[in-house]
Design an enzyme around this catalytic site. Structure first.
Site, PDB file in Angstrom:
ATOM      1  N   CYS A  51       0.883  -1.146   0.000  1.00 50.26           N
ATOM      2  CA  CYS A  51       0.000   0.000   0.000  1.00 50.26           C
ATOM      3  C   CYS A  51       0.927   1.204   0.000  1.00 50.26           C
ATOM      4  O   CYS A  51       2.142   1.086  -0.113  1.00 50.26           O
ATOM      5  CB  CYS A  51      -0.910  -0.026   1.214  1.00 50.26           C
ATOM      6  SG  CYS A  51      -2.056   1.378   1.316  1.00 50.26           S
ATOM      7  N   HIS A 201      -4.725  10.356   2.121  1.00 50.31           N
ATOM      8  CA  HIS A 201      -5.004   8.935   1.888  1.00 50.31           C
ATOM      9  C   HIS A 201      -6.514   8.729   1.943  1.00 50.31           C
ATOM     10  O   HIS A 201      -7.142   8.865   2.991  1.00 50.31           O
ATOM     11  CB  HIS A 201      -4.315   8.090   2.960  1.00 50.31           C
ATOM     12  CG  HIS A 201      -4.329   6.622   2.697  1.00 50.31           C
ATOM     13  ND1 HIS A 201      -5.419   5.831   2.941  1.00 50.31           N
ATOM     14  CD2 HIS A 201      -3.376   5.798   2.178  1.00 50.31           C
ATOM     15  CE1 HIS A 201      -5.147   4.581   2.611  1.00 50.31           C
ATOM     16  NE2 HIS A 201      -3.909   4.529   2.144  1.00 50.31           N
TER      17      HIS A 201
END
Length: 278
Positions: A51, A201
């Protein structure tokens, strides 16, 4: 420094020159080699991905993972997920490390160790003054400790705030330059005029959506102001497929921060000031 952290090597498997029957050397850093060793070497890895801030692995034996060594190599946290899952936090260096480790596993005879690039200073003037951030979207302001992900809730990669969105439209919370947009469009990074490295994010575990439902409205290297459109996303799809739609805004170079304070509560819009950073 952020440019150094997010730099990715061009590590696609080299093609074979049929006439010379040679392969090009694949450059990797010593750190990537050492991280692989700490994970129990290639034979212990079933699968590896990343990620924005962490390596995500499936391993054959979690006992072979040397957590202490990984922390010595710069990881602020190593988490076990289920019986065979391991997540190793390396901040925005994770994506590049993943590519290097894959290259080592796929081309063990062709890799050549190179020195890690020296951290480069961001090409902005560091004023050392006060930065006021606005909300990147409409929604409800939250403290990072309320985020359902230990990486953010425990502030392993930095501090800031979060927003539970009421619509899928993201704008810049600061004035600066876009340093990076991740391939799946679920996260991006901006360097402010004062030198802060700000990570936005969108959602939790949205990397697994592989970009579905996300539309890029900006480009790497683009100068932005507060309110500049950055990204659109399908909020209902994120709620359906991801762990959470909560969006985090985090300063990742906290060594440049003396203090910060959330100055908003409840529902916010991109017109609202939400965080003061000094």
């Amino acid at each position: 420094m952020f440019y150094w952290l997010i730099k990715k090597f061009n590590l696609k498997t080299p093609g074979r020159d049929e006439e010379e029957n040679e392969k090009a050397a694949v450059p990797v850093t010593e750190k990537a080699m050492e991280v692989l060793k700490a994970l129990g070497n290639a034979e212990n890895i079933k699968a590896i991905d990343a990620c924005i801030t962490r390596l995500r692995l499936e391993v054959y034996d979690t006992k072979k993972v040397d957590k202490k060594r990984l922390k010595d190599l710069g990881s602020p946290g190593v988490m076990e997920v289920g019986a065979t899952g391991i997540q190793v936090i390396f901040g925005t260096a994770a994506e590049g490390l993943k590519d290097e480790i894959k290259a080592i596993m796929e081309n063990p005879q062709e890799v050549t160790v190179v020195e890690s690039a020296a951290p480069a200073e961001a090409a902005v003037e560091r004023t050392g003054g006060e930065t006021v951030m606005t909300s990147p979207m409409k929604g409800k302001i939250l403290d990072l400790t309320e985020v359902p992900d230990a990486l953010f809730a425990e502030k392993m990669i930095g501090d800031g705030f979060a927003v539970e969105p009421s619509e899928g439209y993201v704008v810049s919370p600061v004035t600066g330059e876009i340093a990076h947009i991740f391939e799946t469009n679920h996260a991006l990074a901006i360097i402010t005029e004062s030198g802060l490295e700000v990570l936005i994010h969108i959602g939790i575990d949205t990397v697994k959506m592989e970009g579905r439902g996300f539309t890029r409205l900006s480009e790497i290297g683009q100068k932005v102001e507060k309110g500049t459109p950055l990204m659109k996303f399908d909020l209902e799809l994120v709620k359906k497929e991801a762990k959470s739609s909560i969006t985090e805004v985090v300063v990742t170079n906290m060594d440049k921060v003396k203090d910060m304070k959330i100055i908003a509560s409840g529902d916010v819009t991109p017109d609202d000031e939400v965080l003061i950073v000094r």
